[in-house]
Design a protein around this motif. Structure first.
Motif, PDB file in Angstrom:
ATOM      1  N   ARG A 167       0.828  -1.204   0.000  1.00 40.84           N
ATOM      2  CA  ARG A 167       0.000   0.000   0.000  1.00 40.84           C
ATOM      3  C   ARG A 167       0.867   1.261   0.000  1.00 40.84           C
ATOM      4  O   ARG A 167       0.566   2.230  -0.717  1.00 40.84           O
ATOM      5  CB  ARG A 167      -0.932  -0.001   1.221  1.00 40.84           C
ATOM      6  CG  ARG A 167      -1.890   1.193   1.232  1.00 40.84           C
ATOM      7  CD  ARG A 167      -2.842   1.173   2.418  1.00 40.84           C
ATOM      8  NE  ARG A 167      -3.816   2.237   2.299  1.00 40.84           N
ATOM      9  CZ  ARG A 167      -3.563   3.517   2.552  1.00 40.84           C
ATOM     10  NH1 ARG A 167      -2.364   3.892   2.955  1.00 40.84           N
ATOM     11  NH2 ARG A 167      -4.523   4.431   2.401  1.00 40.84           N
ATOM     12  N   ARG A 209       2.301   1.850  -3.438  1.00 42.97           N
ATOM     13  CA  ARG A 209       1.265   2.270  -4.384  1.00 42.97           C
ATOM     14  C   ARG A 209       0.876   3.729  -4.172  1.00 42.97           C
ATOM     15  O   ARG A 209       0.812   4.520  -5.131  1.00 42.97           O
ATOM     16  CB  ARG A 209       0.035   1.367  -4.238  1.00 42.97           C
ATOM     17  CG  ARG A 209      -1.128   1.775  -5.142  1.00 42.97           C
ATOM     18  CD  ARG A 209      -2.314   0.856  -4.982  1.00 42.97           C
ATOM     19  NE  ARG A 209      -2.888   0.884  -3.634  1.00 42.97           N
ATOM     20  CZ  ARG A 209      -3.673   1.845  -3.170  1.00 42.97           C
ATOM     21  NH1 ARG A 209      -3.964   2.909  -3.917  1.00 42.97           N
ATOM     22  NH2 ARG A 209      -4.179   1.782  -1.933  1.00 42.97           N
ATOM     23  N   GLN A 239      -5.619   0.991  -6.843  1.00 44.01           N
ATOM     24  CA  GLN A 239      -5.526  -0.468  -6.827  1.00 44.01           C
ATOM     25  C   GLN A 239      -5.790  -1.033  -8.214  1.00 44.01           C
ATOM     26  O   GLN A 239      -5.164  -2.023  -8.619  1.00 44.01           O
ATOM     27  CB  GLN A 239      -6.521  -1.032  -5.801  1.00 44.01           C
ATOM     28  CG  GLN A 239      -6.123  -0.701  -4.360  1.00 44.01           C
ATOM     29  CD  GLN A 239      -7.156  -1.165  -3.351  1.00 44.01           C
ATOM     30  OE1 GLN A 239      -8.323  -1.385  -3.679  1.00 44.01           O
ATOM     31  NE2 GLN A 239      -6.727  -1.304  -2.083  1.00 44.01           N
ATOM     32  N   SER A 264      -6.693  -5.263  -3.079  1.00 44.70           N
ATOM     33  CA  SER A 264      -7.284  -4.741  -1.849  1.00 44.70           C
ATOM     34  C   SER A 264      -7.116  -5.724  -0.690  1.00 44.70           C
ATOM     35  O   SER A 264      -6.754  -5.331   0.429  1.00 44.70           O
ATOM     36  CB  SER A 264      -8.770  -4.445  -2.081  1.00 44.70           C
ATOM     37  OG  SER A 264      -9.389  -4.027  -0.878  1.00 44.70           O
ATOM     38  N   GLU A 321      -3.511  -5.806   0.504  1.00 40.31           N
ATOM     39  CA  GLU A 321      -3.142  -4.641   1.319  1.00 40.31           C
ATOM     40  C   GLU A 321      -3.725  -4.728   2.727  1.00 40.31           C
ATOM     41  O   GLU A 321      -3.119  -4.228   3.679  1.00 40.31           O
ATOM     42  CB  GLU A 321      -3.603  -3.356   0.625  1.00 40.31           C
ATOM     43  CG  GLU A 321      -2.810  -3.046  -0.639  1.00 40.31           C
ATOM     44  CD  GLU A 321      -3.173  -1.698  -1.238  1.00 40.31           C
ATOM     45  OE1 GLU A 321      -4.114  -1.059  -0.733  1.00 40.31           O
ATOM     46  OE2 GLU A 321      -2.501  -1.289  -2.211  1.00 40.31           O
TER      47      GLU A 321
END
Length: 406
Positions: free
Chosen positions: A11, A14, A21, A35, A38
């Protein structure tokens, strides 16, 4: 690769890159899978980790941190490998390693600034000035917090250079002045580095009187310098003379600088100095000697060796000048367009010079009114901005074209 550490790291990487995502989706990697990764609700497969590393622009090594090792353990090895890659003329490999290293958690402060400094150098070697500046902006905060004056001066000087290439000349001057203030307040040990950046920025901004003054101060300190640093000082002073169309004063400085540049120590500087010397030689003599032709070929070979695609615009601009002086305006036009169309490393000043050359070549090839109109536009814009060196060059080209057409 354990959870929840993997998910937290994924996460952070990113978000730092401004990605959603969905941006990480790929074969067998959906947005919902990202998702759940993370949140720590799913384990990651080796194939998914490889895909995510590629989309994030890091090596898969970064995810091995989640398996137990910490950033402080891995950073020294990655940093050493990256510096070796830079020394071996592989800047793209160095950037990949350093990007991975910069993403590691718990990296010590000493390693953190070194990673960012060498990452900026890697982008510089690739000719990616915007990426270089982005990294330097991150490093500026680190340098300020560290309280290391030497690092602050070097970072501000490097940022000034990036701004100059990107045409943001007022910002370049401002950063260089700040670098000089920091250097002076710290006892003056790094004043030469700051003066070098300031003279170059002022030259690009058209403040030639100030640039000449600071270049003179720089040359007074040149005797205390050696190697690449002295070569850069001489080159900067030469550029100020060239901006005043005093190429006969610039050429000897560049020839002296060539003697201090070492291909083994800084191949990029060695190559770019050769291009600058060729350009000055053509301006002074109106032709190309065997030495100048050799310098140009050596620079081209060096850039090819070190993956210096970002610097090809400088090579094409010099080749265009040679073609024009050899009476081949068609070749000069093609090379100028190549140089101006590339997102390379030419400074704003050199880009305008190349635009002027392009329109001179177009006039020589019979383009007539359109080329003259472009020259007039450049002459008027540079006159309004106070860049009298470029303005003089453009007005001179217009006058010569009028005489030839009369």
């Amino acid at each position: 690769m354990g959870q929840p550490e993997f998910g937290r790291l994924l996460r952070r990487l990113r978000v730092e890159r401004g990605l959603s995502q969905a941006d990480l989706m790929g074969p067998k990697v959906s947005a919902s899978y990202v998702s759940r990764l993370e949140s720590g609700g799913r384990a990651v497969t080796p194939q998914a980790a490889a895909h995510l590393a590629e989309r994030l622009g890091v090596t898969i090594d970064v995810f091995q941190v989640a398996a137990g090792a910490v950033g402080a353990d891995r950073a020294p090895a990655l940093l050493a490998a990256a510096v070796t890659a830079l020394d071996d003329g592989a800047p793209a490999d160095a950037v990949r390693l350093l990007t991975t290293c910069a993403a590691l958690p718990d990296v010590s402060a000493d390693h953190a600034w070194q990673v960012l400094w060498y990452l900026a150098r890697g982008h510089e070697r690739l000719g990616d000035v915007r990426a270089q500046r982005d990294v330097l902006e991150r490093l500026r905060s680190v340098a300020h917090e560290s309280g290391i004056a030497h690092l602050r001066v070097r970072v501000l000087a490097a940022l000034s250079g990036c701004d100059r290439v990107l045409g943001e000349t007022e910002s370049a001057v401002s950063r260089a002045r700040e670098a000089l203030t920091v250097a002076t307040g710290a006892g003056g040990a790094d004043q030469a580095e700051a003066l070098l950046a300031l003279a170059a920025a002022e030259e690009s901004a058209g403040r030639l009187g100030e640039a000449e003054e600071h270049a003179g101060l720089l040359l007074e300190r040149a005797g205390e310098m050696s190697g690449g640093r002295r070569a850069r000082a001489l080159w900067t002073a030469a550029a100020v003379h060239a901006a005043r169309d005093a190429h006969e004063r610039a050429l000897p400085l560049l020839e002296e600088a060539l003697g201090f540049a070492d291909a083994r120590g800084d191949l990029l500087l060695w190559a770019r100095l050769r291009l600058a010397a060729v350009s000055a030689y053509v301006e002074v003599h109106g032709t190309v000697s065997a030495d100048a032709e050799r310098w140009c070929q050596e620079a081209e070979t060096a850039l090819a060796m070190m993956d210096g695609a970002g610097y090809l615009s400088e090579l094409w601009a010099v080749r265009a000048r040679i073609a024009f002086h050899r009476g081949d305006p068609a070749a000069a036009i093609g090379l100028c367009r190549e140089a101006l169309g590339a997102s390379g490393t030419m400074s704003h000043h050199d880009r305008v010079r190349t635009e002027i050359l392009l329109h001179e070549a177009e006039l020589a090839a019979g383009a007539g009114e359109s080329a003259a109109a472009e020259l007039r536009r450049i002459a008027e814009e540079t006159t309004r901005s106070g860049n009298l060196g470029l303005a003089t060059r453009a007005w001179k080209a217009l006058a010569e074209a009028a005489v030839q057409g009369a």
